[in-house]
Design a protein around this motif. Structure first.
Motif, PDB file in Angstrom:
ATOM      1  N   LEU B 458     -27.274  -2.242   6.974  1.00 57.40           N
ATOM      2  CA  LEU B 458     -27.689  -2.848   8.249  1.00 57.40           C
ATOM      3  C   LEU B 458     -28.983  -3.643   8.068  1.00 57.40           C
ATOM      4  CD1 LEU B 458     -26.874   0.001  10.785  1.00 57.40           C
ATOM      5  CD2 LEU B 458     -25.639  -2.132  10.398  1.00 57.40           C
ATOM      6  N   THR B 459     -29.890  -3.138   7.218  1.00 55.97           N
ATOM      7  CA  THR B 459     -31.129  -3.864   6.939  1.00 55.97           C
ATOM      8  C   THR B 459     -30.819  -5.220   6.325  1.00 55.97           C
ATOM      9  OG1 THR B 459     -32.030  -1.697   6.388  1.00 55.97           O
ATOM     10  CG2 THR B 459     -33.426  -3.581   5.929  1.00 55.97           C
ATOM     11  N   GLY B 460     -29.888  -5.212   5.350  1.00 52.58           N
ATOM     12  CA  GLY B 460     -29.488  -6.453   4.694  1.00 52.58           C
ATOM     13  C   GLY B 460     -28.869  -7.424   5.691  1.00 52.58           C
ATOM     14  N   LEU B 461     -28.089  -6.881   6.620  1.00 50.00           N
ATOM     15  CA  LEU B 461     -27.468  -7.706   7.650  1.00 50.00           C
ATOM     16  C   LEU B 461     -28.542  -8.385   8.494  1.00 50.00           C
ATOM     17  CD1 LEU B 461     -24.487  -8.135   8.315  1.00 50.00           C
ATOM     18  CD2 LEU B 461     -24.718  -6.419  10.110  1.00 50.00           C
ATOM     19  N   ALA B 462     -29.602  -7.635   8.799  1.00 48.04           N
ATOM     20  CA  ALA B 462     -30.704  -8.219   9.582  1.00 48.04           C
ATOM     21  C   ALA B 462     -31.364  -9.357   8.801  1.00 48.04           C
ATOM     22  CB  ALA B 462     -31.728  -7.133   9.932  1.00 48.04           C
ATOM     23  N   VAL B 463     -31.536  -9.179   7.473  1.00 51.03           N
ATOM     24  CA  VAL B 463     -32.131 -10.238   6.647  1.00 51.03           C
ATOM     25  C   VAL B 463     -31.220 -11.467   6.650  1.00 51.03           C
ATOM     26  CG1 VAL B 463     -32.993 -10.857   4.367  1.00 51.03           C
ATOM     27  CG2 VAL B 463     -33.244  -8.514   5.188  1.00 51.03           C
ATOM     28  N   ALA B 526     -24.180  -2.724  -3.028  1.00 53.20           N
ATOM     29  CA  ALA B 526     -23.843  -4.095  -3.425  1.00 53.20           C
ATOM     30  C   ALA B 526     -23.816  -4.999  -2.198  1.00 53.20           C
ATOM     31  CB  ALA B 526     -22.487  -4.112  -4.127  1.00 53.20           C
ATOM     32  N   LEU B 527     -23.219  -4.488  -1.114  1.00 50.90           N
ATOM     33  CA  LEU B 527     -23.138  -5.262   0.127  1.00 50.90           C
ATOM     34  C   LEU B 527     -24.538  -5.570   0.648  1.00 50.90           C
ATOM     35  CD1 LEU B 527     -20.627  -6.176   1.599  1.00 50.90           C
ATOM     36  CD2 LEU B 527     -20.848  -4.203   3.119  1.00 50.90           C
ATOM     37  N   SER B 528     -25.385  -4.546   0.617  1.00 49.74           N
ATOM     38  CA  SER B 528     -26.757  -4.709   1.103  1.00 49.74           C
ATOM     39  C   SER B 528     -27.491  -5.759   0.268  1.00 49.74           C
ATOM     40  CB  SER B 528     -27.477  -3.357   1.030  1.00 49.74           C
ATOM     41  OG  SER B 528     -28.855  -3.541   1.177  1.00 49.74           O
ATOM     42  N   ALA B 529     -27.323  -5.673  -1.057  1.00 51.74           N
ATOM     43  CA  ALA B 529     -28.001  -6.630  -1.938  1.00 51.74           C
ATOM     44  C   ALA B 529     -27.487  -8.044  -1.687  1.00 51.74           C
ATOM     45  CB  ALA B 529     -27.767  -6.238  -3.396  1.00 51.74           C
ATOM     46  N   LEU B 530     -26.167  -8.146  -1.469  1.00 52.04           N
ATOM     47  CA  LEU B 530     -25.566  -9.456  -1.220  1.00 52.04           C
ATOM     48  C   LEU B 530     -26.111 -10.057   0.071  1.00 52.04           C
ATOM     49  CD1 LEU B 530     -23.254 -11.308  -2.348  1.00 52.04           C
ATOM     50  CD2 LEU B 530     -21.816 -10.276  -0.582  1.00 52.04           C
ATOM     51  N   PHE B 531     -26.095  -9.272   1.145  1.00 51.73           N
ATOM     52  CA  PHE B 531     -26.617  -9.747   2.435  1.00 51.73           C
ATOM     53  C   PHE B 531     -28.078 -10.185   2.292  1.00 51.73           C
ATOM     54  CE2 PHE B 531     -23.601  -6.872   5.085  1.00 51.73           C
ATOM     55  CZ  PHE B 531     -22.601  -7.821   4.977  1.00 51.73           C
ATOM     56  N   THR B 532     -28.864  -9.318   1.640  1.00 50.32           N
ATOM     57  CA  THR B 532     -30.290  -9.610   1.519  1.00 50.32           C
ATOM     58  C   THR B 532     -30.518 -10.891   0.733  1.00 50.32           C
ATOM     59  OG1 THR B 532     -30.682  -7.229   1.531  1.00 50.32           O
ATOM     60  CG2 THR B 532     -32.513  -8.618   0.849  1.00 50.32           C
ATOM     61  N   ALA B 533     -29.795 -11.017  -0.387  1.00 48.04           N
ATOM     62  CA  ALA B 533     -29.986 -12.206  -1.223  1.00 48.04           C
ATOM     63  C   ALA B 533     -29.594 -13.465  -0.469  1.00 48.04           C
ATOM     64  CB  ALA B 533     -29.158 -12.070  -2.506  1.00 48.04           C
ATOM     65  N   ALA B 534     -28.440 -13.416   0.230  1.00 43.96           N
ATOM     66  CA  ALA B 534     -27.993 -14.592   0.980  1.00 43.96           C
ATOM     67  C   ALA B 534     -28.998 -14.932   2.074  1.00 43.96           C
ATOM     68  CB  ALA B 534     -26.614 -14.333   1.588  1.00 43.96           C
ATOM     69  N   GLY B 535     -29.513 -13.908   2.733  1.00 45.43           N
ATOM     70  CA  GLY B 535     -30.496 -14.145   3.786  1.00 45.43           C
ATOM     71  C   GLY B 535     -31.763 -14.781   3.233  1.00 45.43           C
TER      72      GLY B 535
END
Lengths: 310, 545
Positions: B458-463, B526-535
């Motif tokens: 969810l944190t990554g999604l926010a980023v 992995a999902l979190s890292a992906l979201f964060t990186a894209a953000g």
């Protein structure tokens, strides 16, 4: 466009474009600021001054055109450039629980350091209490926080970008500010000064750019710009003014007794003085055009949407 | 301006102090035209959905009776939801929703009141409004009336939807009123907090802490196996349940709400009359003239801005873990051999030993709530950007990534820290009640930390949203709210698998007590890292707001 500038300008902007949705904030803006000069950046509200500055700071990415700052790209080389730039925003928002002194130090350290002696001296000159918390500062005092942080920056800083830096300052502090800018120029720093305080611009700036609707409409030294406008003349004459009204470049001639008043286009002054001399001059006052008049001409042009007279 | 004298009030003077209330109320309703309907309809839909779900799941009186008996015999379930007073479908809805709905109504109300009082003062917007023909009491009154309208609408929607689907009218009304009244009381409490503190953030935190205390008191009071201890009467959330919707309604707890709300609101008015606009009762102290060494870059700045928040959350998690851990042993009180109860508990906590199931449920609860901290920490970046505080920082020799890194470190690291402290408190407190303080420390701590990958998703999604769609950043809260709702009420609603799987929490194994494989953790990480990186890529490329 105007006079030759020193070979390596501190700021060189050509044909800059930036749109926000359908709004064209910048529409082919040009700007040259020579190294070591204090450059006035003028224009009515919404002309695109702050947008230009935000592009120069790498906060916005230009849609078209080129911008070079100190020889580098403001978007690609932002971090490297920012060690050499100090910025004062027009309205600084502070963290409510950080003291003014902490914020000054923080901004300084983010750039690479502060001159501690200069910091102490500036705090005294601006009469700023650095122990107050952000939420308790008035508008003018918030502005002082940003000014102290910028003027006390370490020697690596070559360029100061000031966006309406004196809004909210009292006249005494305005004077302190003007002295500080003069000192910065003496140290060899370049200053880009966006301002609506025309007396300040007139007192400080070597050159001026006026922008409107996202484009540059005038650029040059104040003397050059004055040349483009009219001088007011009031004279007491010994005899009748003769064919004064028929001379090219004379406007708004008024005759009251032996007293005559009119405006004359500055580059036609010579012929007019000759005509006055022929009538016998008892007294003469001539007022050079103020920046205000110059500026109002552009603002009013803007309001009428008319093309700029060149 | 100094303190305001409060003698006289002739009727005219009284009216003057409220001048402009109508205009301010219309302004508030206009600003909240999306927020309030979303809350009211969303919460109404959850209650109505609970009703139809219980109707389908427990379709005979015998099944419902069995559920009621087993739930009442299980201390831990009682702590979570309160006792079951009636075993009709309505009674089960009231059991599941009276406390939970009251918590959500309280959150809605406190957000509304702080938004229209302290936040308006903090941003300076109220100064211009109050320079108009606006009475001294008008802003507070308009904020409370806005909350009143929202809570009344909530009560009507809940009562109407339940009565409309065949539940008895009296019980539906009692449930709706109990939830709405709790909301209104917390609106008044938020009004007091808004007078005491100088920042909207602190006012929300203070009211939230009171809400947490109310939940803890009710949970502790209901955890015993005898029907309910006096502790539940100290908590407004307990009052909502004591209305006993669908189980021989008792209306007089509404009088408790009325008296308490009136008293608290009077306190708020008394405080507002004795202070200046923009000021609080906590005096501003001078700060240091020089910045400490630690405040030298974006990391130090983020730490400085968020350290108090992190400390508050850590304290809250320690308290919550301590209380839940103390209740865990009661889980063994379960009436043995009831297959239905086992099923519901297992859906929430897993197939293992029931004490472990309870601990797993509590660790899951900590995980859900930790997402609020983490997403809040990420959205601080959005707040810094829109308030214009990011601009001078980024005009320094600070890249976008370094600027974001400080707050992201707080979000990712801080959520792990609060989970660790919550898990530690949970295990030690449970161990103490079981006579072996450190006996389950390892597995329970691991269970709490195992929540981190879901929190980080969810944190990554926010980023991601912050980087690509900065204007939609506040909508991240709705996603987090959806995951919370799925995690809290989803298991008893028998939602389809795909719906539950929308929440990252559904993919975590139920620890402690079950075997965990690495796969779901790795997927979530992995999902979190992906979201964060894209953000972050988006953040580097886009214009600053």
């Amino acid at each position: 466009m105007t006079t030759a500038i020193s070979p390596a300008p501190a700021i060189r902007v050509d044909g800059l474009h930036k749109s926000f949705g359908r709004t064209h904030a910048l529409d082919g803006l040009d700007l040259r600021v020579g190294a070591g000069e204090v450059h006035g950046f003028l224009g009515p509200n919404g002309a695109g001054k702050s947008t230009t500055i935000r592009v120069l700071l790498g906060l916005l990415r230009a849609d078209g055109g080129t911008a070079r700052l100190l020889g580098k790209d403001p978007w690609q080389d932002a971090v490297e450039l920012h060690r050499r730039i100090a910025y004062v925003p027009g309205d600084l928002t502070l963290w409510r629980n950080l003291s003014g002194g902490e914020v000054i130090d923080l901004y300084g350290r983010l750039r690479g350091g502060l001159d501690a002696g200069r910091r102490a001296e500036l705090l005294e000159r601006f009469e700023l209490d650095p122990t107050k918390k952000g939420r308790t500062y008035s508008k003018g005092n918030r502005q002082k926080v940003a000014l102290v942080a910028a003027f006390a920056s370490a020697p690596e800083v070559e360029l100061l970008i000031l966006d309406e830096p004196t809004s909210g300052l009292d006249p005494l502090m305005e004077e302190v500010f003007q002295n500080c800018v003069a000192e910065e120029r003496d140290r060899g720093r370049t200053v880009l000064l966006s301002s609506h305080v025309l007396s300040e611009v007139e007192a400080l700036c070597d050159r001026v750019s006026i922008i409107r609707g996202g484009r540059t409409v005038e650029s040059g030294t104040l003397a050059e710009l004055r040349h483009l406008t009219r001088t007011s003349v009031v004279a007491e004459l010994a005899g009748p003014p003769g064919g004064l009204g028929d001379l090219p470049g004379v406007h708004g001639l008024e005759l009251r007794g032996d007293r005559v008043s009119f405006q004359v286009e500055t580059d036609k002054l010579d012929a007019v003085l000759g005509a006055l001399g022929a009538s016998g001059v008892r007294s003469l006052t001539s007022t050079p055009p103020t920046l205000e008049e110059l500026f109002l001409r552009h603002y009013q042009d803007d309001a009428r949407g008319a093309a700029v007279a060149r | 301006m100094t303190t305001v004298a409060v003698p006289l009030p002739a009727p005219a003077a009284r009216a003057r102090r409220l001048a402009g209330t109508g205009a301010l109320l219309r302004l508030a309703l206009r600003r909240d035209r999306v927020l309030i309907p979303a809350w009211v309809l969303g919460l109404g839909a959850v209650v109505a959905g609970t009703g139809s779900s219980f109707e389908a799941l427990y379709d005979t009186a015998a099944r419902r009776a069995a559920l009621a008996v087993s739930m009442n015999g299980n201390g831990s379930m009682r702590a979570l939801y309160g006792p079951v007073y009636g075993d009709s479908v309505g009674g089960l809805v009231a059991w599941r929703m009276a406390g939970f709905g009251a918590v959500l109504a309280a959150v809605m109300s406190l957000l509304i009141v702080v938004r229209h009082t302290r936040e308006e003062e903090e941003t300076g917007r109220q100064e211009l409004l109050c320079a108009g023909a606006v009475g001294r009491r008008a802003p507070l009154t308009a904020a409370l009336l806005t909350a009143l309208l929202a809570d009344a609408a909530l009560a009507v929607v809940i009562a109407g939807s339940l009565a409309g689907s065949g539940r008895p009218a009296a019980g539906s009304l009692a449930l709706g009123l109990g939830i709405g009244a709790a909301g209104l009381l917390f609106a008044a409490l938020a009004a007091v907090a808004a007078q005491l503190t100088e920042s909207a953030r602190l006012a929300k935190g203070l009211t939230g802490a009171v809400l947490g205390l109310a939940f803890a008191l009710r949970a502790a009071g209901d955890a015993g196996t005898d029907n309910s201890s006096p502790l539940t009467w100290l908590s407004p959330l307990g009052w909502s349940q004591h209305l006993r919707a669908y189980a021989g309604e008792r209306w007089w707890p509404l009088a408790l709400f009325a008296v308490a709300t009136a008293l608290v609101a009077c306190a708020a008015y008394a405080l507002t009359a004795r202070r200046d606009l923009g000021m609080s009762f906590l005096p501003a102290r001078p700060g240091p003239a020089r910045a400490p060494r630690s405040l030298s870059g974006p990391l130090g700045l983020a730490w400085r801005l968020q350290r108090t928040t992190l400390a508050g959350w850590t304290l809250g998690f320690v308290c919550a873990g301590g209380i839940f851990g103390g209740l865990a042993k009661g889980a063994a009180d379960l009436v043995g051999g009831n297959a239905r109860t086992r099923e519901v508990v297992a859906r929430m906590g897993g197939q293992q030993d029931l004490t472990d199931a309870f601990l797993a449920t509590m660790a899951g609860l900590l995980g859900l709530v930790a997402a609020l901290f983490a997403v809040g920490a990420v959205l601080r970046l959005h707040g810094e950007e829109t308030a214009g505080r990011a601009e001078p920082v980024l005009a320094g020799a600070v890249g976008r990534l370094r600027w974001a890194a400080g707050h992201l470190a707080l979000a990712f690291g801080g959520s792990a820290v609060i989970l660790a402290f919550g898990g530690l408190a949970l295990s030690v407190s449970y161990g103490a009640s079981a006579g072996d303080p450190l006996g389950r420390t390892g597995p329970v701590l691991a269970a709490a930390l195992a929540q981190a990958p879901a929190v980080w998703t969810l944190t990554g999604l926010a980023v991601l949203v912050l980087g690509l769609l900065p204007r939609a950043a506040p909508a991240v809260w709705a996603l987090v709210g959806g995951c919370l709702a799925l995690g809290w009420v989803g298991p008893s609603l028998d939602l389809p698998r795909w719906a539950m799987d929308l929440s990252p929490y559904s993919h975590l194994p139920k620890l402690p007590g079950t075997d965990a494989t690495a796969a779901p953790f790795l997927w979530l990480l992995a999902l979190s890292a992906l979201f964060t990186a894209a953000g972050l890529v988006g953040l580097r490329r886009r214009d600053l707001c």
